[in-house]
Design a protein around this motif. Structure first.
Motif: not given
Length: 364
Positions: A54-74
């Protein structure tokens, strides 16, 4: 406005011709596929062990190199896990850059703050702003699913994940995937000059195995190699030669009594889940452009004593063999004289299935 050709593939594999070669050369078709194919499909975003607390944040990139959408797991204090946009709703700054423990999400640009559910809670110097805050000031909730400890997200999924994975879940859901452990020493990432779809096509047919993969032919009973098509996924079922490693199947498995060397599952459009007696080799195909592709490999090990054996024993060698031929095909499909081919009705049903799905999505 740029338009792309209408791609049609006959539903009968016995009559059908492959996609027109223009698909692999057309910049507009590539751009259209990003929005109609990739943005509407579920994309693997890694396993979820780094957001277990609990209380963790983890950034991800949705399909890096093409969609390149910055998302965050919370994961909030109550343990609920969400996937949020990782973009500040004020001026578009990226919010979180590395996995961290936190009680709130704070933008480093102008100090806008959000709780771990994505609701904006504070913004300096906005006391005189009218109709503020509104729903647009909260972080967007991104479609997200946890499948046996693996995370999947989508911009706008065309179907629920449970529907996409339905055939696979019913077939191999008995495997203790959540207990298998990621082995970073086996991580691989390869980049090469070829269209992403050519790599997928190569994966989806066993026709080339006797001609390219001598090592695999030593372990597989190629005469019993079979294909099963679902709605958004398909299976290549590989049986083992006598004495070669195989799964210990439960008595109620549909494959009970068979010597299964590997379950090669493909999920539209760019995910391969290869189940071996030692565990899972997950492969994600990441488009980098019409003529450039990255393939990411991750291994989740259930039985380390069986590593290096059987159909999944020398994955690096098989990969190099596949990449070499796909790069040559990339050069070939750019020929002025090549328009397209036909499908083997017995060995290329998976490629035909893939092309039908591509044509369906590109038409939307």
């Amino acid at each position: 406005m740029t338009t792309i050709p209408i791609y049609r593939v006959d539903p009968d594999v016995r009559r059908a011709g492959t996609l027109d070669a223009a698909f692999y050369r057309d910049e507009a078709a590539y751009a259209a596929a990003l929005e109609t194919v990739f943005a509407r499909s579920w994309q693997w975003i890694g396993d979820l062990r780094d957001v277990a607390a609990p209380g963790t944040l983890a950034p991800r990139w949705l399909l890096p190199g093409s969609l390149d959408e910055p998302i965050l797991l919370s994961r909030d204090a109550r343990g609920q896990l969400r996937c949020l946009s990782n973009v500040c709703t004020h001026r578009g700054n990226i919010l979180v850059h590395e996995c961290t423990r936190a009680e709130q999400i704070r933008c480093g640009y102008h100090s806008r703050r959000f709780d771990l559910a994505g609701r904006m809670t504070f913004m300096p110097e906005f006391q005189q702003a009218e109709c503020f805050p509104s729903d647009n000031d909260h972080l967007v909730q991104v479609p997200f699913e946890d499948w046996h400890g693996l995370g999947f997200a989508s911009v706008k999924p065309a179907a629920p994940l449970a529907e996409v994975f339905a055939e696979m879940e019913s077939r191999i859901g008995w495997l203790p995937l959540r207990d298998w452990r990621h082995d970073p020493s086996r991580d691989r990432s390869f980049e090469f000059d070829a269209h992403w779809a050519l790599y997928v096509e190569n994966y989806l047919e066993g026709l080339h195995i006797p001609f390219l993969h001598a090592g695999l032919m030593q372990t597989l009973d190629f005469n019993q190699y079979s294909y099963e098509l679902g709605r958004y996924a398909n299976l290549q079922l590989a049986l083992a030669k006598p004495g070669e490693p195989a799964f210990a199947l439960p008595a109620d498995s549909i494959d009970a009594g068979k010597s299964v060397a590997a379950y090669y599952w493909w999920v539209f459009p760019n995910l391969m889940l290869n189940f071996y007696p030692w565990g899972l080799s997950l492969n994600q195909v990441q488009p980098l452009g019409p003529g450039r592709t990255r393939v990411v490999f991750r291994s989740y090990v259930g039985d380390a004593s069986r590593l290096g054996t059987g159909a999944g024993g020398d994955l690096d060698r098989v990969e190099m063999e596949d990449e070499a031929v796909v790069v040559q095909v990339q050069r070939g499909v750019r020929s002025r004289f090549y328009r397209g081919g036909r499908y083997s009705p017995t060995r290329e049903q998976g490629v035909h299935h893939f092309h039908r799905l591509l044509a369906e999505h590109l038409a939307d």
